[in-house]
Design a protein around this motif. Structure first.
Motif, PDB file in Angstrom:
ATOM      1  N   UNK A  64     -38.318  43.563 114.847  1.00 44.07           N
ATOM      2  CA  UNK A  64     -38.696  42.446 115.536  1.00 44.07           C
ATOM      3  C   UNK A  64     -39.043  41.640 114.408  1.00 44.07           C
ATOM      4  N   UNK A  65     -39.646  41.751 113.529  1.00 45.26           N
ATOM      5  CA  UNK A  65     -39.918  40.532 112.215  1.00 45.26           C
ATOM      6  C   UNK A  65     -38.634  39.880 111.948  1.00 45.26           C
ATOM      7  N   UNK A  66     -37.479  40.762 111.676  1.00 50.24           N
ATOM      8  CA  UNK A  66     -36.390  39.999 111.423  1.00 50.24           C
ATOM      9  C   UNK A  66     -35.821  39.291 112.200  1.00 50.24           C
ATOM     10  N   UNK A  67     -35.849  39.785 113.470  1.00 44.40           N
ATOM     11  CA  UNK A  67     -35.486  38.850 114.718  1.00 44.40           C
ATOM     12  C   UNK A  67     -35.827  37.605 114.677  1.00 44.40           C
ATOM     13  N   UNK A  68     -37.316  37.542 114.753  1.00 44.05           N
ATOM     14  CA  UNK A  68     -38.070  36.362 114.719  1.00 44.05           C
ATOM     15  C   UNK A  68     -37.754  35.397 113.548  1.00 44.05           C
ATOM     16  N   UNK A  69     -37.781  36.059 112.400  1.00 41.37           N
ATOM     17  CA  UNK A  69     -37.328  35.148 111.237  1.00 41.37           C
ATOM     18  C   UNK A  69     -35.918  34.587 111.336  1.00 41.37           C
ATOM     19  N   UNK A  70     -34.740  35.356 111.785  1.00 41.32           N
ATOM     20  CA  UNK A  70     -33.637  34.837 112.106  1.00 41.32           C
ATOM     21  C   UNK A  70     -33.814  33.462 113.132  1.00 41.32           C
ATOM     22  N   UNK A  71     -34.495  33.828 114.284  1.00 38.10           N
ATOM     23  CA  UNK A  71     -34.780  32.887 115.237  1.00 38.10           C
ATOM     24  C   UNK A  71     -35.375  31.690 114.575  1.00 38.10           C
ATOM     25  N   UNK A  72     -36.381  31.706 113.986  1.00 36.28           N
ATOM     26  CA  UNK A  72     -37.047  30.507 113.411  1.00 36.28           C
ATOM     27  C   UNK A  72     -36.215  29.734 112.511  1.00 36.28           C
ATOM     28  N   UNK A  73     -35.312  30.506 111.910  1.00 34.75           N
ATOM     29  CA  UNK A  73     -34.290  29.776 110.940  1.00 34.75           C
ATOM     30  C   UNK A  73     -32.981  29.040 111.669  1.00 34.75           C
ATOM     31  N   UNK A  74     -32.866  29.511 112.866  1.00 35.87           N
ATOM     32  CA  UNK A  74     -31.599  28.811 113.388  1.00 35.87           C
ATOM     33  C   UNK A  74     -32.065  28.011 114.439  1.00 35.87           C
ATOM     34  N   UNK A  75     -33.098  28.091 115.098  1.00 36.07           N
ATOM     35  CA  UNK A  75     -33.483  27.275 116.260  1.00 36.07           C
ATOM     36  C   UNK A  75     -34.172  25.815 115.869  1.00 36.07           C
ATOM     37  N   UNK A  76     -33.752  24.992 116.638  1.00 39.55           N
ATOM     38  CA  UNK A  76     -34.435  23.400 116.557  1.00 39.55           C
ATOM     39  C   UNK A  76     -35.953  23.367 116.811  1.00 39.55           C
ATOM     40  N   UNK A  77     -36.533  22.498 116.390  1.00 40.03           N
ATOM     41  CA  UNK A  77     -38.045  22.319 116.408  1.00 40.03           C
ATOM     42  C   UNK A  77     -38.446  22.389 117.803  1.00 40.03           C
ATOM     43  N   UNK A  78     -37.672  21.805 118.805  1.00 39.87           N
ATOM     44  CA  UNK A  78     -37.940  21.722 120.091  1.00 39.87           C
ATOM     45  C   UNK A  78     -37.816  23.292 120.746  1.00 39.87           C
ATOM     46  N   UNK A  79     -37.116  23.833 120.345  1.00 38.78           N
ATOM     47  CA  UNK A  79     -37.002  25.321 120.888  1.00 38.78           C
ATOM     48  C   UNK A  79     -38.013  26.056 120.283  1.00 38.78           C
ATOM     49  N   UNK A  80     -39.008  25.809 119.330  1.00 42.36           N
ATOM     50  CA  UNK A  80     -39.901  26.466 118.570  1.00 42.36           C
ATOM     51  C   UNK A  80     -41.343  25.967 118.924  1.00 42.36           C
ATOM     52  N   UNK A  81     -41.283  25.021 120.246  1.00 40.37           N
ATOM     53  CA  UNK A  81     -42.353  24.214 120.297  1.00 40.37           C
ATOM     54  C   UNK A  81     -43.374  25.592 121.001  1.00 40.37           C
ATOM     55  N   UNK A  82     -44.557  25.492 121.116  1.00 35.49           N
ATOM     56  CA  UNK A  82     -45.572  26.471 121.569  1.00 35.49           C
ATOM     57  C   UNK A  82     -45.428  26.774 122.980  1.00 35.49           C
ATOM     58  N   UNK A  83     -45.242  25.919 123.726  1.00 32.41           N
ATOM     59  CA  UNK A  83     -45.149  25.854 125.338  1.00 32.41           C
ATOM     60  C   UNK A  83     -43.779  26.842 125.650  1.00 32.41           C
TER      61      UNK A  83
END
Length: 463
Positions: free
Chosen positions: A1-20
């Protein structure tokens, strides 16, 4: 799960990583990554674990954040809504597509109050799996095989193989029973002789021959009594060909064949209009093939609702929907952009996109394997955002609803001048209108028992 989250954070844009929206976007990312792998397994639709997993994805989409999860164990009777279905199901192109997923959801939830239950969803996937196996197992005559092999045509449907359900071809004054075969390029009819079938007649759907396919009435000695036939007309024929699908009650068999014939025809018209070639053409035909597979599955379920087959087929639906031309234009633009940019492989591997239609059919063995450099690996669902195609579909649906409301308002306020006179005349003629509706109902065999009694009484009176 940590690796998946790390991969997501590296490829996702800032808007997709917004808290909401972070929880739901990360969930979609994990779902797309999982589905891209699990759909590569042979026979995944028959796997009960896969069915439960994809349904649980919909349930999780509705409550993605950890604090919104129920503290008790998951209730097996939980249901999924239309928004969750429209995000997860089209990510598996076999199950649904972006354009018709709302109509498919309405059909599946007819008896469950607008919420999808796992029991209905599992039955639908089971029927879909059987439809795919049936399509792969279709057998044909050697003569037909020789005609369709040069274009590597795939057989989509056959009828007339059972003596209890014949298909009749009307050409001029002659009528012949036989076997009807639909491929992704043409329609073939093999007339039945004494013990064998005659050489197949070809009715082209892929070439531009100004074809038209529409419902037709047939009857003995040229009369127009039974609404159970389809007429095919093209510039290559001296006179129209009429194909009749006899059945005791209704005309659902004819309606089904009319819809799937038109779907193949409209798909090729779309391809010709936008000059689509190569792997993009294969991808477009794949969308039509999957739509036909889905309505075969729906027919297998024997749902209580009256099914409008056109609403479940992409190109049929766009032909009838106000604003459908805008949807097809958007789809053409998406295809053109992929044609120009074949560097989407790395993007699709990142998990931000769903798997493509052609990729699914290739995994199912319904199309030949496409080389890695030519394969369209990107689907039509993107994590955390609506694609241009989804926006076009939503706009068309909103405009259609507004059009329906406006028409209802107009019908409700027509009380002045000529409309008042028409309303009075309609009131005076109401008994005649009711009698006409009754006769139409008897002729359409909506209630077979009443129609039989009516016919018997009429024959007795005439006698």
């Amino acid at each position: 799960m940590d690796e998946l989250q790390s991969n997501f954070n590296s490829v996702a844009s800032d808007t997709k990583k917004s808290s909401s929206n972070y929880a739901r976007n990360f969930l979609e990312y994990c779902c797309f990554r999982t589905l891209a792998l699990s759909t590569q397994v042979s026979g995944h639709l028959s796997d009960k674990t896969f069915r439960r997993l994809t349904f649980d994805m919909m349930l999780a989409w509705e409550a993605p954040a950890a604090e919104s999860q129920p503290t008790l164990k998951v209730d097996k009777e939980r249901t999924a809504g239309i928004e969750a279905f429209s995000r997860i199901a089209p990510a598996i192109p076999t199950i649904a597509d972006v354009i018709t997923c709302f109509n498919l959801f309405d059909v599946l939830t007819t008896s469950t109050g607008g919420r999808l239950t796992f029991a209905v969803y599992e039955k639908y996937l089971g029927a879909l799996d059987r439809a795919i196996k049936k399509m792969k197992a279709q057998t044909e005559s050697p003569l037909l095989s020789g005609l369709r092999l040069p274009r590597e045509e795939r057989i989509l449907e056959m009828d007339g193989t059972l003596t209890t359900q014949p298909v009749l071809e009307h050409m001029g004054t002659s009528t012949w029973p036989g076997r009807l075969t639909l491929t992704d390029h043409a329609l073939y009819f093999e007339a039945l002789r004494v013990v064998t079938f005659d050489k197949p007649k070809v009715y082209e759907l892929a070439d531009d021959l100004k074809q038209s396919i529409k419902p037709e009435l047939t009857g003995p000695w040229g009369s127009r009594l039974f609404d159970k036939a389809v007429m095919y007309k093209s510039i290559s024929l001296s006179e129209p060909m009429i194909m009749e699908f006899p059945e005791l009650t209704g005309h659902s068999r004819r309606d089904y064949w009319l819809a799937i014939m038109r779907e193949v025809l409209y798909a090729h018209r779309f391809i010709q209009k936008h000059e689509i070639e190569g792997v993009e053409k294969e991808e477009t035909l794949s969308k039509a093939i999957l739509g036909i597979l889905r309505i075969q599955a729906i027919r297998d379920l024997l749902l209580p609702a009256v099914i409008k087959y056109e609403a479940l087929l992409m190109f049929n639906f766009c032909d009838q929907l106000p604003g459908g031309d805008a949807i097809l234009e958007t789809l053409a633009n998406v295809i053109a952009s992929r044609r120009l940019d074949r560097t989407n492989q790395s993007t699709s591997r990142s998990g931000m996109y769903s798997i493509s239609t052609l990729g699914i059919l290739s995994n199912l063995g319904l199309v030949s394997q496409v080389s890695t450099e030519d394969k369209l690996l990107v689907g039509e669902i993107v994590v955390g955002e609506l694609t241009s195609l989804e926006r076009a579909v939503n706009d068309a649906r909103i405009n259609y609803k507004q059009l329906e409301k406006a028409q209802a308002t107009i019908d409700g306020v027509k009380v002045d001048g000529l409309d008042t006179n028409l309303a009075v005349m309609k009131k005076l003629l109401r008994p005649m209108i009711q009698l006409g509706d009754f006769l139409i109902s008897m002729a359409s065999w909506d209630e077979p028992i009443k129609s039989i009694v009516f016919c018997s009484l009429s024959c007795f009176i005439i006698f």
